[in-house]
Design a protein around this motif. Sequence first.
Motif, PDB file in Angstrom:
ATOM      1  N   ALA A  14       8.421   7.578  11.920  1.00 57.04           N
ATOM      2  CA  ALA A  14       9.648   6.937  11.435  1.00 57.04           C
ATOM      3  C   ALA A  14       9.328   5.646  10.677  1.00 57.04           C
ATOM      4  CB  ALA A  14      10.587   6.654  12.603  1.00 57.04           C
ATOM      5  N   PHE A  15       8.332   4.914  11.155  1.00 57.35           N
ATOM      6  CA  PHE A  15       7.935   3.679  10.475  1.00 57.35           C
ATOM      7  C   PHE A  15       7.461   3.972   9.057  1.00 57.35           C
ATOM      8  CE2 PHE A  15       4.279   0.890   9.396  1.00 57.35           C
ATOM      9  CZ  PHE A  15       5.000  -0.266   9.123  1.00 57.35           C
ATOM     10  N   TYR A  16       6.582   4.949   8.897  1.00 58.82           N
ATOM     11  CA  TYR A  16       6.071   5.272   7.565  1.00 58.82           C
ATOM     12  C   TYR A  16       7.183   5.756   6.639  1.00 58.82           C
ATOM     13  CZ  TYR A  16       1.250   4.668   9.149  1.00 58.82           C
ATOM     14  OH  TYR A  16       0.069   4.139   9.625  1.00 58.82           O
ATOM     15  N   GLU A  17       8.138   6.470   7.196  1.00 56.72           N
ATOM     16  CA  GLU A  17       9.282   6.924   6.383  1.00 56.72           C
ATOM     17  C   GLU A  17      10.110   5.725   5.939  1.00 56.72           C
ATOM     18  OE1 GLU A  17      11.091   9.614   4.169  1.00 56.72           O
ATOM     19  OE2 GLU A  17       9.416  10.093   5.509  1.00 56.72           O
ATOM     20  N   GLY A  18      10.272   4.760   6.835  1.00 58.17           N
ATOM     21  CA  GLY A  18      11.009   3.547   6.488  1.00 58.17           C
ATOM     22  C   GLY A  18      10.309   2.751   5.396  1.00 58.17           C
ATOM     23  N   CYS A  19       8.971   2.722   5.427  1.00 58.69           N
ATOM     24  CA  CYS A  19       8.208   2.025   4.383  1.00 58.69           C
ATOM     25  C   CYS A  19       8.460   2.647   3.014  1.00 58.69           C
ATOM     26  CB  CYS A  19       6.716   2.063   4.705  1.00 58.69           C
ATOM     27  SG  CYS A  19       6.247   1.115   6.175  1.00 58.69           S
ATOM     28  N   LYS A  20       8.591   3.967   2.981  1.00 55.10           N
ATOM     29  CA  LYS A  20       8.885   4.657   1.714  1.00 55.10           C
ATOM     30  C   LYS A  20      10.243   4.224   1.167  1.00 55.10           C
ATOM     31  CE  LYS A  20       6.254   8.853   2.864  1.00 55.10           C
ATOM     32  NZ  LYS A  20       6.379  10.307   3.187  1.00 55.10           N
ATOM     33  N   ASP A  38       9.946   0.869  -0.425  1.00 52.05           N
ATOM     34  CA  ASP A  38       9.348   1.017  -1.755  1.00 52.05           C
ATOM     35  C   ASP A  38      10.379   1.491  -2.778  1.00 52.05           C
ATOM     36  OD1 ASP A  38       6.794   0.177  -1.133  1.00 52.05           O
ATOM     37  OD2 ASP A  38       6.073   2.179  -0.644  1.00 52.05           O
ATOM     38  N   THR A  39      11.209   2.426  -2.358  1.00 53.29           N
ATOM     39  CA  THR A  39      12.242   2.953  -3.252  1.00 53.29           C
ATOM     40  C   THR A  39      13.221   1.865  -3.670  1.00 53.29           C
ATOM     41  OG1 THR A  39      12.102   5.137  -2.220  1.00 53.29           O
ATOM     42  CG2 THR A  39      14.112   4.653  -3.448  1.00 53.29           C
ATOM     43  N   MET A  40      13.513   0.962  -2.745  1.00 53.34           N
ATOM     44  CA  MET A  40      14.502  -0.076  -2.983  1.00 53.34           C
ATOM     45  C   MET A  40      13.927  -1.303  -3.697  1.00 53.34           C
ATOM     46  SD  MET A  40      16.940  -1.860  -0.103  1.00 53.34           S
ATOM     47  CE  MET A  40      17.226  -0.265   0.649  1.00 53.34           C
ATOM     48  N   ASP A  41      12.773  -1.771  -3.219  1.00 54.74           N
ATOM     49  CA  ASP A  41      12.258  -3.067  -3.676  1.00 54.74           C
ATOM     50  C   ASP A  41      10.913  -3.025  -4.388  1.00 54.74           C
ATOM     51  OD1 ASP A  41      14.451  -4.506  -2.672  1.00 54.74           O
ATOM     52  OD2 ASP A  41      13.598  -4.511  -0.661  1.00 54.74           O
ATOM     53  N   GLY A  42      10.288  -1.873  -4.444  1.00 54.61           N
ATOM     54  CA  GLY A  42       9.028  -1.751  -5.162  1.00 54.61           C
ATOM     55  C   GLY A  42       9.288  -1.368  -6.610  1.00 54.61           C
ATOM     56  N   VAL A  43       9.011  -2.278  -7.533  1.00 53.11           N
ATOM     57  CA  VAL A  43       9.302  -2.043  -8.948  1.00 53.11           C
ATOM     58  C   VAL A  43       8.009  -1.748  -9.702  1.00 53.11           C
ATOM     59  CG1 VAL A  43      10.310  -3.024 -11.039  1.00 53.11           C
ATOM     60  CG2 VAL A  43      11.308  -3.562  -8.817  1.00 53.11           C
ATOM     61  N   THR A  44       7.941  -0.583 -10.306  1.00 53.48           N
ATOM     62  CA  THR A  44       6.741  -0.160 -11.025  1.00 53.48           C
ATOM     63  C   THR A  44       6.605  -0.890 -12.359  1.00 53.48           C
ATOM     64  OG1 THR A  44       6.845   2.036 -10.025  1.00 53.48           O
ATOM     65  CG2 THR A  44       5.571   1.811 -12.054  1.00 53.48           C
ATOM     66  N   VAL A  79      10.463  -4.437   6.103  1.00 54.97           N
ATOM     67  CA  VAL A  79      10.481  -5.166   4.844  1.00 54.97           C
ATOM     68  C   VAL A  79       9.028  -5.419   4.471  1.00 54.97           C
ATOM     69  CG1 VAL A  79      10.516  -7.478   5.892  1.00 54.97           C
ATOM     70  CG2 VAL A  79      11.603  -7.122   3.667  1.00 54.97           C
ATOM     71  N   TYR A  80       8.751  -5.750   3.227  1.00 56.68           N
ATOM     72  CA  TYR A  80       7.376  -6.092   2.850  1.00 56.68           C
ATOM     73  C   TYR A  80       6.883  -7.287   3.656  1.00 56.68           C
ATOM     74  CZ  TYR A  80       7.682  -3.051  -1.264  1.00 56.68           C
ATOM     75  OH  TYR A  80       7.806  -1.972  -2.102  1.00 56.68           O
ATOM     76  N   HIS A  81       5.587  -7.271   4.003  1.00 59.70           N
ATOM     77  CA  HIS A  81       4.993  -8.375   4.752  1.00 59.70           C
ATOM     78  C   HIS A  81       3.620  -8.687   4.178  1.00 59.70           C
ATOM     79  CE1 HIS A  81       3.181 -10.594   8.129  1.00 59.70           C
ATOM     80  NE2 HIS A  81       4.417 -10.887   8.484  1.00 59.70           N
TER      81      HIS A  81
END
Length: 430
Positions: A264-270, A273-279, A172-174
Amino acid sequence: MKNIKLNYGRDSINLSLDEKNILGAIEGNEFKVSKSEDEIILDALHNPIGSPRLKELVHTGETVCLIIPDITRAWQRTDKFLYRLVEELNTGGVKDEDITIISAAGSHRKQTKEEHEKLLGKELSKRLCIIDHDSFDKENLAYVGETTYGTPVLVNRKALKCDHIVLAGGIVYHFLAGYAGGRKSILPGICSYETIMHNHSLCLKENLGEGKNPDVASSKLKGNPVHEDMMQAAAFLRPTFMFNVIAGHNGKIAAAVSGNYVEAFYEGCKIVDTMDGVTITEKAELVIATAGGFPKDINFYQSIKTILNAKEAVSEGGTIIILSQCSEGLGGNEDVQNMILNYDNLLDREKELRREYSISKDVGYIFCEIADKYNVIFVSDLDPELVKKANITVVKTLDEALQLTWNRKGKDLRTYVMTAAASTFPKMVY
Protein backbone atom coordinates in the motif's frame (compact mmCIF):
# COMPACT_ATOMS: atom_id res chain seq x y z
CA MET A 1 6.47 39.46 -21.97
CA LYS A 2 4.81 36.92 -19.71
CA ASN A 3 3.48 37.90 -16.28
CA ILE A 4 3.35 35.30 -13.52
CA LYS A 5 1.96 35.82 -10.01
CA LEU A 6 4.16 34.40 -7.24
CA ASN A 7 2.97 34.11 -3.64
CA TYR A 8 5.23 35.76 -1.09
CA GLY A 9 4.38 35.82 2.60
CA ARG A 10 0.76 36.91 2.85
CA ASP A 11 1.01 38.83 -0.40
CA SER A 12 2.23 38.20 -3.95
CA ILE A 13 4.89 39.46 -6.34
CA ASN A 14 4.49 39.84 -10.10
CA LEU A 15 7.20 38.32 -12.28
CA SER A 16 7.59 39.65 -15.81
CA LEU A 17 9.89 37.72 -18.16
CA ASP A 18 10.54 37.53 -21.87
CA GLU A 19 8.55 34.52 -23.08
CA LYS A 20 11.37 33.24 -25.28
CA ASN A 21 13.46 32.55 -22.18
CA ILE A 22 10.79 30.62 -20.27
CA LEU A 23 11.18 26.83 -20.55
CA GLY A 24 7.97 26.40 -18.57
CA ALA A 25 6.11 26.86 -15.31
CA ILE A 26 6.64 23.85 -13.06
CA GLU A 27 3.41 23.37 -11.14
CA GLY A 28 1.62 20.43 -9.59
CA ASN A 29 -0.18 18.20 -12.07
CA GLU A 30 -3.93 18.32 -12.42
CA PHE A 31 -5.42 15.65 -10.17
CA LYS A 32 -9.16 15.28 -10.43
CA VAL A 33 -10.99 14.52 -7.20
CA SER A 34 -14.62 13.53 -7.68
CA LYS A 35 -15.32 12.18 -4.18
CA SER A 36 -15.66 13.78 -0.76
CA GLU A 37 -12.92 13.23 1.81
CA ASP A 38 -15.06 10.71 3.67
CA GLU A 39 -15.81 8.81 0.45
CA ILE A 40 -12.08 8.66 -0.34
CA ILE A 41 -11.33 7.36 3.17
CA LEU A 42 -14.04 4.69 3.10
CA ASP A 43 -13.17 3.60 -0.42
CA ALA A 44 -9.56 2.99 0.63
CA LEU A 45 -10.53 1.16 3.83
CA HIS A 46 -13.03 -1.05 2.00
CA ASN A 47 -10.57 -1.88 -0.80
CA PRO A 48 -7.20 -2.60 0.84
CA ILE A 49 -4.11 -3.42 -1.21
CA GLY A 50 -2.51 -6.83 -0.68
CA SER A 51 -4.55 -7.48 2.45
CA PRO A 52 -8.01 -8.35 3.77
CA ARG A 53 -9.98 -5.52 5.37
CA LEU A 54 -8.78 -4.42 8.80
CA LYS A 55 -11.94 -5.71 10.48
CA GLU A 56 -11.11 -9.20 9.16
CA LEU A 57 -7.58 -9.17 10.56
CA VAL A 58 -8.47 -8.52 14.21
CA HIS A 59 -10.52 -10.52 16.70
CA THR A 60 -12.38 -10.05 19.97
CA GLY A 61 -10.04 -9.94 22.95
CA GLU A 62 -7.00 -8.83 20.93
CA THR A 63 -5.11 -5.61 21.56
CA VAL A 64 -4.23 -3.06 18.88
CA CYS A 65 -1.63 -0.30 18.81
CA LEU A 66 -2.73 2.46 16.46
CA ILE A 67 0.28 4.61 15.54
CA ILE A 68 -0.56 8.11 14.34
CA PRO A 69 1.54 11.20 13.47
CA ASP A 70 2.24 14.06 15.85
CA ILE A 71 1.06 17.66 15.52
CA THR A 72 3.94 18.61 13.21
CA ARG A 73 2.17 16.47 10.60
CA ALA A 74 -1.25 18.04 11.09
CA TRP A 75 -1.62 18.30 7.30
CA GLN A 76 -2.40 14.55 7.36
CA ARG A 77 -5.79 15.43 8.88
CA THR A 78 -6.00 12.41 11.20
CA ASP A 79 -9.16 13.80 12.77
CA LYS A 80 -10.89 13.19 9.43
CA PHE A 81 -10.08 9.48 9.17
CA LEU A 82 -9.02 8.08 12.54
CA TYR A 83 -12.55 7.40 13.74
CA ARG A 84 -13.12 5.31 10.61
CA LEU A 85 -10.18 3.09 11.53
CA VAL A 86 -11.57 2.71 15.03
CA GLU A 87 -14.95 1.77 13.54
CA GLU A 88 -13.23 -1.01 11.56
CA LEU A 89 -11.51 -2.25 14.71
CA ASN A 90 -14.75 -2.16 16.70
CA THR A 91 -16.56 -4.05 13.93
CA GLY A 92 -13.81 -6.67 14.07
CA GLY A 93 -14.49 -7.14 17.78
CA VAL A 94 -11.79 -4.93 19.29
CA LYS A 95 -13.07 -2.86 22.21
CA ASP A 96 -12.05 0.76 22.82
CA GLU A 97 -10.20 -0.24 25.99
CA ASP A 98 -8.04 -2.63 23.94
CA ILE A 99 -6.86 0.13 21.58
CA THR A 100 -3.63 1.98 22.41
CA ILE A 101 -2.95 5.12 20.39
CA ILE A 102 0.68 6.22 20.20
CA SER A 103 1.67 9.47 18.56
CA ALA A 104 4.79 8.78 16.51
CA ALA A 105 6.65 11.82 17.75
CA GLY A 106 10.09 10.49 16.84
CA SER A 107 12.52 12.94 18.44
CA HIS A 108 9.92 15.74 18.63
CA ARG A 109 8.55 17.34 21.81
CA LYS A 110 5.59 16.22 23.88
CA GLN A 111 2.19 17.59 22.89
CA THR A 112 -0.57 19.47 24.66
CA LYS A 113 -4.07 18.23 25.44
CA GLU A 114 -5.40 20.59 22.77
CA GLU A 115 -3.01 19.14 20.20
CA HIS A 116 -4.07 15.61 21.11
CA GLU A 117 -7.69 16.63 20.62
CA LYS A 118 -6.85 18.06 17.20
CA LEU A 119 -5.19 14.80 16.17
CA LEU A 120 -8.03 12.55 17.36
CA GLY A 121 -11.02 14.80 16.82
CA LYS A 122 -13.33 15.89 19.65
CA GLU A 123 -15.48 12.77 19.84
CA LEU A 124 -12.68 10.22 19.63
CA SER A 125 -10.56 12.11 22.16
CA LYS A 126 -13.36 11.56 24.71
CA ARG A 127 -13.29 7.79 24.10
CA LEU A 128 -9.61 6.96 23.68
CA CYS A 129 -6.34 7.93 25.32
CA ILE A 130 -3.27 8.91 23.35
CA ILE A 131 0.37 8.48 24.40
CA ASP A 132 3.26 10.55 23.06
CA HIS A 133 6.26 8.42 22.15
CA ASP A 134 9.38 9.54 23.99
CA SER A 135 12.58 8.58 22.17
CA PHE A 136 14.63 9.29 25.32
CA ASP A 137 12.57 7.12 27.72
CA LYS A 138 14.90 4.14 27.98
CA GLU A 139 12.59 2.31 30.40
CA ASN A 140 9.93 2.16 27.70
CA LEU A 141 12.23 1.07 24.85
CA ALA A 142 12.98 -2.51 23.82
CA TYR A 143 15.69 -3.83 21.50
CA VAL A 144 14.30 -5.91 18.61
CA GLY A 145 17.37 -6.37 16.41
CA GLU A 146 19.95 -4.72 14.20
CA THR A 147 19.55 -3.86 10.52
CA THR A 148 22.10 -4.76 7.86
CA TYR A 149 23.13 -1.09 7.99
CA GLY A 150 24.19 -1.51 11.60
CA THR A 151 21.25 0.39 13.09
CA PRO A 152 20.28 -0.94 16.54
CA VAL A 153 16.48 -0.87 16.57
CA LEU A 154 14.92 0.04 19.91
CA VAL A 155 11.16 0.62 19.83
CA ASN A 156 8.30 1.57 22.12
CA ARG A 157 7.49 -1.31 24.50
CA LYS A 158 3.78 -0.48 24.59
CA ALA A 159 3.54 -1.03 20.84
CA LEU A 160 5.41 -4.34 21.09
CA LYS A 161 3.02 -5.67 23.72
CA CYS A 162 -0.02 -5.34 21.44
CA ASP A 163 -1.30 -8.16 19.22
CA HIS A 164 -1.55 -5.85 16.23
CA ILE A 165 0.17 -2.68 15.02
CA VAL A 166 -1.72 -0.41 12.64
CA LEU A 167 0.06 2.48 10.92
CA ALA A 168 -1.86 5.65 10.11
CA GLY A 169 -0.54 8.80 8.45
CA GLY A 170 0.21 10.37 5.11
CA ILE A 171 2.57 10.12 2.14
CA VAL A 172 4.52 13.03 0.70
CA TYR A 173 8.01 13.56 -0.73
CA HIS A 174 10.75 13.48 1.91
CA PHE A 175 14.32 14.69 1.42
CA LEU A 176 15.88 11.80 3.38
CA ALA A 177 13.46 8.88 3.14
CA GLY A 178 12.36 9.53 -0.44
CA TYR A 179 8.76 9.60 0.74
CA ALA A 180 7.23 10.09 4.16
CA GLY A 181 4.56 7.67 5.30
CA GLY A 182 4.26 3.93 5.81
CA ARG A 183 7.34 2.56 7.58
CA LYS A 184 8.26 6.01 8.92
CA SER A 185 5.58 5.52 11.59
CA ILE A 186 7.99 2.94 13.06
CA LEU A 187 11.35 4.56 12.31
CA PRO A 188 11.67 7.36 13.29
CA GLY A 189 8.13 7.39 14.75
CA ILE A 190 8.40 5.08 17.77
CA CYS A 191 12.14 4.38 17.95
CA SER A 192 14.87 5.53 20.32
CA TYR A 193 16.80 8.73 19.65
CA GLU A 194 19.95 6.68 18.97
CA THR A 195 18.10 4.54 16.42
CA ILE A 196 16.72 7.62 14.68
CA MET A 197 20.06 9.41 14.47
CA HIS A 198 21.93 6.33 13.22
CA ASN A 199 19.32 5.84 10.52
CA HIS A 200 19.37 9.45 9.38
CA SER A 201 23.17 9.59 9.41
CA LEU A 202 23.10 7.08 6.53
CA CYS A 203 22.51 10.13 4.33
CA LEU A 204 26.27 10.72 4.41
CA LYS A 205 28.81 8.94 2.25
CA GLU A 206 31.33 6.70 3.97
CA ASN A 207 34.34 9.00 4.03
CA LEU A 208 34.88 12.53 5.31
CA GLY A 209 34.95 15.03 2.48
CA GLU A 210 32.58 13.01 0.29
CA GLY A 211 29.52 14.79 1.66
CA LYS A 212 25.94 13.59 1.16
CA ASN A 213 24.89 10.37 -0.55
CA PRO A 214 23.06 11.36 -3.78
CA ASP A 215 20.82 8.29 -3.43
CA VAL A 216 19.30 9.87 -0.30
CA ALA A 217 16.83 12.23 -1.93
CA SER A 218 13.18 13.02 -2.53
CA SER A 219 11.35 10.42 -4.67
CA LYS A 220 14.31 8.01 -4.36
CA LEU A 221 13.62 4.61 -2.81
CA LYS A 222 15.75 2.05 -4.64
CA GLY A 223 19.30 2.24 -3.35
CA ASN A 224 18.36 4.80 -0.68
CA PRO A 225 19.93 3.44 2.54
CA VAL A 226 17.77 5.63 4.80
CA HIS A 227 14.58 4.17 3.29
CA GLU A 228 15.90 0.61 3.16
CA ASP A 229 17.00 0.82 6.79
CA MET A 230 13.52 2.05 7.77
CA MET A 231 11.93 -0.87 5.94
CA GLN A 232 14.11 -3.35 7.82
CA ALA A 233 13.23 -1.72 11.15
CA ALA A 234 9.51 -1.91 10.36
CA ALA A 235 9.87 -5.58 9.38
CA PHE A 236 10.96 -6.41 12.95
CA LEU A 237 7.46 -5.36 14.09
CA ARG A 238 5.45 -6.72 11.13
CA PRO A 239 2.61 -4.18 11.16
CA THR A 240 -0.79 -5.75 10.51
CA PHE A 241 -2.26 -2.92 8.46
CA MET A 242 -1.59 0.58 7.09
CA PHE A 243 -3.79 3.53 6.18
CA ASN A 244 -2.18 6.61 4.58
CA VAL A 245 -3.63 9.70 2.92
CA ILE A 246 -2.24 11.92 0.17
CA ALA A 247 -3.08 15.62 0.41
CA GLY A 248 -4.21 17.61 -2.61
CA HIS A 249 -3.00 21.05 -3.63
CA ASN A 250 -5.83 22.62 -1.63
CA GLY A 251 -4.75 20.82 1.56
CA LYS A 252 -7.70 18.42 1.58
CA ILE A 253 -7.41 14.64 1.34
CA ALA A 254 -7.20 13.85 -2.38
CA ALA A 255 -6.41 10.13 -2.19
CA ALA A 256 -5.81 7.35 0.31
CA VAL A 257 -4.37 3.84 0.40
CA SER A 258 -4.74 1.00 2.88
CA GLY A 259 -3.68 -2.60 3.34
CA ASN A 260 -0.31 -4.33 3.49
CA TYR A 261 2.18 -1.82 4.89
CA VAL A 262 4.67 -2.45 2.06
CA GLU A 263 2.39 -2.79 -0.98
CA ALA A 264 0.00 0.00 0.00
CA PHE A 265 2.89 2.36 0.75
CA TYR A 266 4.46 1.87 -2.68
CA GLU A 267 1.08 2.40 -4.33
CA GLY A 268 0.68 5.63 -2.37
CA CYS A 269 4.11 6.80 -3.57
CA LYS A 270 2.93 6.35 -7.16
CA ILE A 271 -0.05 8.60 -6.43
CA VAL A 272 2.26 11.29 -5.00
CA ASP A 273 4.31 11.10 -8.21
CA THR A 274 1.17 11.44 -10.29
CA MET A 275 0.13 14.52 -8.35
CA ASP A 276 3.37 16.34 -7.54
CA GLY A 277 6.09 14.83 -9.70
CA VAL A 278 6.49 17.06 -12.77
CA THR A 279 8.48 15.66 -15.68
CA ILE A 280 11.09 17.90 -17.31
CA THR A 281 13.28 17.05 -20.32
CA GLU A 282 16.02 19.60 -19.78
CA LYS A 283 17.49 21.63 -16.96
CA ALA A 284 17.49 25.41 -16.82
CA GLU A 285 20.16 28.04 -16.30
CA LEU A 286 17.83 29.89 -13.94
CA VAL A 287 15.04 28.71 -11.66
CA ILE A 288 12.74 31.19 -9.94
CA ALA A 289 10.82 29.48 -7.15
CA THR A 290 8.37 30.39 -4.42
CA ALA A 291 7.37 28.12 -1.56
CA GLY A 292 3.80 29.26 -2.06
CA GLY A 293 3.60 32.01 0.54
CA PHE A 294 2.77 31.93 4.27
CA PRO A 295 3.21 29.70 6.28
CA LYS A 296 5.54 27.78 3.96
CA ASP A 297 7.96 30.72 3.89
CA ILE A 298 7.60 31.76 7.54
CA ASN A 299 11.33 31.24 8.16
CA PHE A 300 14.53 30.22 6.44
CA TYR A 301 14.44 26.70 7.94
CA GLN A 302 11.06 26.02 6.33
CA SER A 303 12.50 27.02 2.94
CA ILE A 304 14.51 23.79 2.74
CA LYS A 305 11.82 21.97 0.74
CA THR A 306 11.63 24.84 -1.73
CA ILE A 307 15.36 24.97 -2.46
CA LEU A 308 15.71 21.17 -2.57
CA ASN A 309 13.00 20.91 -5.20
CA ALA A 310 14.23 23.94 -7.15
CA LYS A 311 17.76 22.53 -7.50
CA GLU A 312 16.34 19.51 -9.36
CA ALA A 313 15.45 21.79 -12.27
CA VAL A 314 18.68 23.78 -12.65
CA SER A 315 22.03 22.89 -14.20
CA GLU A 316 25.03 22.83 -11.87
CA GLY A 317 26.51 26.31 -11.70
CA GLY A 318 23.17 27.85 -12.56
CA THR A 319 21.14 30.31 -10.51
CA ILE A 320 18.30 29.66 -8.07
CA ILE A 321 16.16 32.60 -6.96
CA ILE A 322 13.98 31.74 -3.96
CA LEU A 323 11.05 33.92 -2.87
CA SER A 324 10.78 33.31 0.87
CA GLN A 325 9.79 36.17 3.15
CA CYS A 326 11.18 34.59 6.35
CA SER A 327 9.16 36.92 8.58
CA GLU A 328 10.39 34.96 11.62
CA GLY A 329 14.06 34.93 10.63
CA LEU A 330 16.22 31.81 10.43
CA GLY A 331 13.91 29.54 12.40
CA GLY A 332 14.93 26.06 13.45
CA ASN A 333 16.98 25.33 16.56
CA GLU A 334 20.56 26.06 17.62
CA ASP A 335 21.91 23.20 15.51
CA VAL A 336 20.75 24.60 12.17
CA GLN A 337 21.69 28.14 13.14
CA ASN A 338 25.17 27.06 14.26
CA MET A 339 25.73 25.25 10.97
CA ILE A 340 24.82 28.34 8.95
CA LEU A 341 26.33 31.06 11.14
CA ASN A 342 29.53 29.64 12.56
CA TYR A 343 31.35 27.87 9.72
CA ASP A 344 32.74 29.22 6.48
CA ASN A 345 33.42 26.02 4.52
CA LEU A 346 31.64 22.75 3.73
CA LEU A 347 34.33 20.44 5.10
CA ASP A 348 34.12 21.86 8.63
CA ARG A 349 30.34 21.68 8.45
CA GLU A 350 30.55 18.04 7.36
CA LYS A 351 32.92 17.26 10.25
CA GLU A 352 30.37 18.69 12.68
CA LEU A 353 27.53 16.78 11.03
CA ARG A 354 29.45 13.50 11.32
CA ARG A 355 30.58 14.24 14.89
CA GLU A 356 27.02 14.26 16.22
CA TYR A 357 24.33 13.96 13.59
CA SER A 358 21.01 15.77 13.89
CA ILE A 359 18.35 16.54 11.31
CA SER A 360 18.62 20.26 12.04
CA LYS A 361 22.36 20.20 11.38
CA ASP A 362 21.66 18.29 8.19
CA VAL A 363 19.17 20.91 7.00
CA GLY A 364 21.75 23.64 7.66
CA TYR A 365 24.38 21.63 5.80
CA ILE A 366 22.10 21.11 2.80
CA PHE A 367 21.51 24.85 2.38
CA CYS A 368 25.27 25.41 2.36
CA GLU A 369 25.96 22.47 0.03
CA ILE A 370 23.45 23.75 -2.53
CA ALA A 371 24.86 27.28 -2.30
CA ASP A 372 28.32 25.79 -2.97
CA LYS A 373 27.12 24.29 -6.26
CA TYR A 374 24.67 26.96 -7.45
CA ASN A 375 24.32 30.71 -7.31
CA VAL A 376 21.60 31.10 -4.66
CA ILE A 377 19.69 34.35 -4.16
CA PHE A 378 16.90 34.81 -1.64
CA VAL A 379 14.25 37.49 -2.06
CA SER A 380 13.50 37.91 1.62
CA ASP A 381 13.16 40.07 4.72
CA LEU A 382 16.00 38.01 6.21
CA ASP A 383 19.09 39.86 7.48
CA PRO A 384 21.72 39.22 4.73
CA GLU A 385 24.48 38.85 7.33
CA LEU A 386 22.82 35.73 8.77
CA VAL A 387 23.47 33.64 5.64
CA LYS A 388 26.57 35.38 4.33
CA LYS A 389 28.88 32.54 5.47
CA ALA A 390 26.55 30.07 3.75
CA ASN A 391 27.33 31.84 0.46
CA ILE A 392 23.68 32.87 0.02
CA THR A 393 22.81 36.37 -1.22
CA VAL A 394 19.73 38.11 0.20
CA VAL A 395 17.94 40.98 -1.57
CA LYS A 396 14.68 42.79 -0.88
CA THR A 397 13.04 42.60 -4.31
CA LEU A 398 12.71 40.20 -7.22
CA ASP A 399 13.92 42.94 -9.56
CA GLU A 400 17.17 43.15 -7.57
CA ALA A 401 17.61 39.37 -7.77
CA LEU A 402 17.06 39.37 -11.52
CA GLN A 403 19.42 42.28 -12.10
CA LEU A 404 22.16 40.55 -10.08
CA THR A 405 21.67 37.41 -12.15
CA TRP A 406 21.64 39.22 -15.48
CA ASN A 407 24.78 41.16 -14.57
CA ARG A 408 26.60 37.89 -13.93
CA LYS A 409 25.11 35.61 -16.56
CA GLY A 410 23.40 37.78 -19.19
CA LYS A 411 19.69 38.26 -19.82
CA ASP A 412 18.95 35.36 -22.16
CA LEU A 413 18.79 32.53 -19.62
CA ARG A 414 16.70 29.40 -20.05
CA THR A 415 14.31 29.72 -17.10
CA TYR A 416 11.83 27.62 -15.14
CA VAL A 417 9.32 29.24 -12.81
CA MET A 418 8.04 27.18 -9.85
CA THR A 419 4.85 28.59 -8.31
CA ALA A 420 4.52 26.01 -5.51
CA ALA A 421 8.05 24.70 -5.16
CA ALA A 422 7.68 23.39 -1.58
CA SER A 423 5.38 20.62 -2.81
CA THR A 424 6.33 20.20 -6.49
CA PHE A 425 9.18 17.91 -7.50
CA PRO A 426 10.78 18.19 -10.97
CA LYS A 427 11.78 14.79 -12.36
CA MET A 428 14.31 14.79 -15.16
CA VAL A 429 13.65 12.36 -18.03
CA TYR A 430 16.72 11.63 -20.14
